[in-house]
Design an enzyme around this catalytic site. Structure first.
Site, PDB file in Angstrom:
ATOM      1  N   ASP A   1       0.852  -1.173   0.000  1.00 38.80           N
ATOM      2  CA  ASP A   1       0.000   0.000   0.000  1.00 38.80           C
ATOM      3  C   ASP A   1       0.897   1.235   0.000  1.00 38.80           C
ATOM      4  O   ASP A   1       2.090   1.149   0.314  1.00 38.80           O
ATOM      5  CB  ASP A   1      -0.903  -0.034   1.242  1.00 38.80           C
ATOM      6  CG  ASP A   1      -1.932   1.071   1.225  1.00 38.80           C
ATOM      7  OD1 ASP A   1      -2.478   1.366   0.143  1.00 38.80           O
ATOM      8  OD2 ASP A   1      -2.204   1.657   2.294  1.00 38.80           O
TER       9      ASP A   1
ATOM     10  N   ASP B   1      -0.236   5.013   1.040  1.00 32.24           N
ATOM     11  CA  ASP B   1      -0.463   5.887   2.189  1.00 32.24           C
ATOM     12  C   ASP B   1      -0.415   5.079   3.487  1.00 32.24           C
ATOM     13  O   ASP B   1      -1.105   4.072   3.622  1.00 32.24           O
ATOM     14  CB  ASP B   1      -1.811   6.600   2.071  1.00 32.24           C
ATOM     15  CG  ASP B   1      -1.837   7.570   0.897  1.00 32.24           C
ATOM     16  OD1 ASP B   1      -0.913   8.382   0.789  1.00 32.24           O
ATOM     17  OD2 ASP B   1      -2.783   7.493   0.089  1.00 32.24           O
TER      18      ASP B   1
END
Length: 259
Positions: free
Chosen positions: A13, A15
């Protein structure tokens, strides 16, 4: 318990893992450099559908993180890929930004508000009441409802912002129709991403900061999962869930040596 194969491919991922509020997480640059030096297949994932992969490449480069365009996988790209395999060369009414409209155009879709095959909802900086009304009427008239991701809120310096999941709920309430969510935690996003880099789930790992999207999606896609504690899920939150990540680490800096 069956021993897993060595990790050959990595999905992470963005963020909360590589960056936090626009600042790189310590160790993120070293992790990305090690992946590329070792020639490991990898993808940086995001449920945000606003930006194109090229936009995100530039945004990451500005904060010192080098990620090639081909190694970025968004919910918009996953949505376009899904529609291309399910209903090639279709038509769609789209609420979203350039990340979504560009991906759909490149997949051969025509964007229209006249009897579209699909209504597709993604993130946008300004959700228009007029556009939502149009979407509701088109769905009531038979258009199928797709949403890029189920995230209810997104971050901003001022606090939470309503995101795709919240707006989808409004449309569902008005139409009685639930959308098909393509992005995490749907393992479809992970599997199409793995296919894009020629990777296999049994020798791949997913790194995330959220139990309810990243870890769940990786788990359901059959991957090893790593939860980092630099984002939304705190260590004390883990026991609230009926599933667990394979490994919990403080940050992505702890994973550099595994490559």
């Amino acid at each position: 318990m069956t021993e897993r194969k060595p990790i050959e491919s990595w999905l992470t991922d963005m963020d909360g893992v590589l960056m936090h509020e626009g600042v790189p997480v310590p160790g993120a640059g070293a992790f990305l450099e090690r992946l590329q030096e070792a020639g490991r297949p990898f993808l940086v994932l995001t449920n945000n559908s606003i930006y194109t992969a090229r936009d995100l490449h530039v945004r990451l480069k500005r904060i010192g993180l080098e990620v090639p365009v081909a190694n970025i996988w968004t919910s918009a790209l996953a949505t376009a890929k899904f529609l291309d395999t399910q209903h090639p060369n279709g038509t769609a009414y789209v609420i979203g930004e350039a990340g979504l409209t560009t991906a759909l155009h490149e997949a051969g879709y025509v964007l229209t508000d006249s009897e579209p095959d699909f209504v597709i909802l993604g993130e946008t900086r300004t959700y228009s009441f007029e556009a939502l009304t149009k979407a509701i009427r088109l769905i009531n008239n038979g258009a199928r409802f797709i949403a890029t991701n189920p995230d209810n809120t997104g971050p901003s310096p001022e606090g939470a912002l309503p995101a795709t999941g919240s707006v989808a709920a409004l449309i569902t309430k008005a139409t009685g129709k639930d959308p098909y969510f393509v992005g995490k935690p749907n393992p479809l996003m992970m599997r199409t991403g793995l296919n894009a880099i020629g990777a296999h789930s049994e020798s791949s790992a997913m790194i995330g900061d959220r139990m309810d999207t990243d870890v769940l999606a990786g788990l359901e896609a059959g991957m090893e999962t790593f939860l980092v504690l630099t984002g939304l899920t705190a260590k004390d939150d883990i026991d609230q869930y009926p599933y667990r990540p394979t490994t919990v680490v403080d940050s992505i800096a702890d994973l550099v040596e595994l490559i």
